[in-house]
Scaffold this active site. Structure first.
Site, PDB file in Angstrom:
ATOM      1  N   LYS A   1       0.832  -1.211   0.000  1.00  0.00           N
ATOM      2  CA  LYS A   1       0.000   0.000   0.000  1.00  0.00           C
ATOM      3  C   LYS A   1       0.864   1.258   0.000  1.00  0.00           C
ATOM      4  CE  LYS A   1      -4.085  -2.196   1.542  1.00  0.00           C
ATOM      5  NZ  LYS A   1      -4.839  -2.784   2.607  1.00  0.00           N
ATOM      6  N   ARG A   2       2.143   1.077   0.276  1.00  0.00           N
ATOM      7  CA  ARG A   2       3.028   2.247   0.304  1.00  0.00           C
ATOM      8  C   ARG A   2       3.713   2.480  -1.043  1.00  0.00           C
ATOM      9  NH1 ARG A   2       3.168  -0.192   5.063  1.00  0.00           N
ATOM     10  NH2 ARG A   2       4.627  -1.718   4.277  1.00  0.00           N
TER      11      ARG A   2
END
Ligand code: GLU
Length: 478
Positions: A257-258
């Site tokens: 998600k980063r």
């Protein structure tokens, strides 16, 4: 197949619809539609501290936007299977957990968090690879329990794993899989606050909702034997499982998600002007390969072509270029009316064009239909034209400094002043007349004007640029 296929997508409302979740949902949906089954959307909301407002709506409505439309959901419940949110079913889980306790295959555990942490540390320091509960509470007497309760302890309920037992199943994606029960510790099925854990609630739900197939991410593979143990104790037939491989970025790393190079959430795609059918198509090929390398699938074609045996068993690479290509394909192939309703909200974000009528904006929109990959891209392309460039490059300055350039600009400007209508023919004629009057042609003729107007040496056709800028602004820039 005799029984009706029922599959589900069961997100936790701890986040918005993510690309990986959308892919799981899509394959379940395809499975259901391929075999005339039902696709169920339900909510696993027992991790109450992590639930976030708006997540359930995003999960459901973004799926519907993608065309992955549930047959049942909290908004469209079938009374036979409702409720569709776990927190509304606590009594049901409690009763089933009690049944297991009565059968002697689950037991109250009074160990505190600290005691468990200590137990874990001790095991790890003795060289044990993964922690297993030491069954301290397996045979507590009534008196011992009473003593703990008096201390203010509240019990969890743990499932007693059977011994020397192989859990074998045929995974729809990976083939035969087996786990030994000895590798799995007795795990908590009910927390001390009366809320079930994922592994327990999911089994009760899948059973009561008559789910026949479970396609989910491979991070759940190690949960499957725990769930199979519960099915066995109840004497229920488990669904067929399939664990889909992870999605990786072009560097082969698991999508995180980063990772800012890859858009993660469906809402971001929506905002940037991705077409739902294009994402549907893209997700379909993310983990599934067609026999003949066909790349464009409508929803109906995807349902028709889908065959679970072709779900890929190696990680799927998220290829941004492929996504953009797919999206641009869908934009190019929209009919003009659909294209206008899709693109006008983006164009209307450009202040410079505020005074234009919808008809004028549609004309502008068409110039870019074959060029853009996303809706938002038209904003950048138009801004390159309408926003005056502060500084020219050396090469551009050199063109303007040429002795022929001022003449071309001056004559063209004079002629434009008298022009009544701006269109392809009239602007081309203007260049022709400028050429005749100045004797300057080719690059020397076009380039100074292009640079004056856009500050760029390349771009869309001149008559389109003039049309977008309008006569007044064109004259001012010249
Ligand atoms: N709530 C679980 C998740 O979001 C669902 C897992 C499952 O499909 O069993 O990962």
């Amino acid at each position: 197949m005799s029984e009706k296929v029922r599959v589900r997508y069961a997100p936790s409302p701890t986040g918005y619809l993510h690309i990986g979740g959308a892919r799981s949902a899509l394959f379940n949906y395809l499975y259901a539609k391929k075999y005339n089954g039902d696709f169920v959307f339900r909510i696993e909301d027992t991790d109450i501290e992590r639930n976030i407002p708006g997540a359930e709506e995003s999960q459901l409505h973004d799926l519907i936007w993608l065309g992955i439309i549930p047959d049942e959901s909290p908004e469209k419940p079938n009374p036979k299977y409702a409720p569709y949110r776990q927190m509304a079913k606590l009594d049901i889980y409690k009763a089933y957990a009690q049944k297991l306790v009565d059968m002697g295959v689950a037991y109250e555990c009074y160990c505190s968090e600290d005691e468990l942490a200590e137990m874990k540390e001790e095991q790890l320091s003795n060289g044990v690879k993964s922690f297993k509960y030491n069954r301290h509470c397996l045979h507590l007497s009534e008196e011992e329990k009473e003593k703990y309760r008096k201390e203010g302890r509240k019990p969890t309920i743990r499932l007693k794993m059977s011994e020397n037992h192989e859990f074998k199943f045929h995974d729809l994606v990976r083939g035969d899989v087996s786990f030994n029960s000895n590798d799995i510790g007795d795990f908590v099925i009910m927390k001390s606050n009366g809320i079930p854990t994922y592994n327990f609630a999911v089994v009760i739900d899948d059973h009561l909702m008559e789910i026949t197939h479970v396609l989910r991410g491979e991070e759940h593979l190690s949960n499957t034997p725990k769930q199979l143990q519960i099915y066995e104790y109840f004497g229920w037939e488990p669904p067929k499982f399939g664990h889909m491989t992870i999605i990786v970025n072009p560097n082969g790393k698991k999508l995180s998600k980063r990772d800012h190079n890859i858009l993660q959430f469906m809402s971001q795609y929506k905002e940037l002007g991705y077409i739902p059918e294009a994402i549907f198509n893209f997700l379909f090929l993310l983990g599934w390969t067609s026999e003949d390398n066909k790349e464009i699938f409508t929803k109906e074609e995807a349902i028709e072509a889908f065959d679970p045996a072709r779900l890929s068993s190696s990680p799927s690479m998220f290829d941004n270029k492929r996504l953009l290509w797919t999206n641009s394909y869908y934009i190019k192939h929209m009919n003009d009316e659909d294209y206008f309703s899709f693109i006008l909200p983006f164009i209307k974000k450009i202040d410079f064009l505020k005074a234009k009528t919808d008809e004028e904006l549609k004309k502008i929109a068409l110039i870019f239909k074959q060029e853009i990959h996303t809706g938002a891209e038209i904003i950048d392309l138009l801004n390159e034209i309408v926003v005056r460039k502060e500084k020219l490059s050396e090469e551009e300055e050199t063109v303007l400094a040429k002795e022929t350039s001022p003449k071309v600009i001056e004559v063209f400007k004079k002629k434009l002043q008298n022009l009544i209508e701006i269109n392809e023919t009239s602007v081309k004629a203007l260049f022709k007349e400028t050429q005749t009057e100045t004797g300057i042609k080719g690059k020397d003729l076009y380039m100074p004007i292009r640079i004056k107007l856009t500050g760029e040496m390349h771009g869309i056709e001149m008559f389109n640029i003039i049309d977008i800028l309008g006569k007044e602004e064109t004259l001012s820039r010249l």
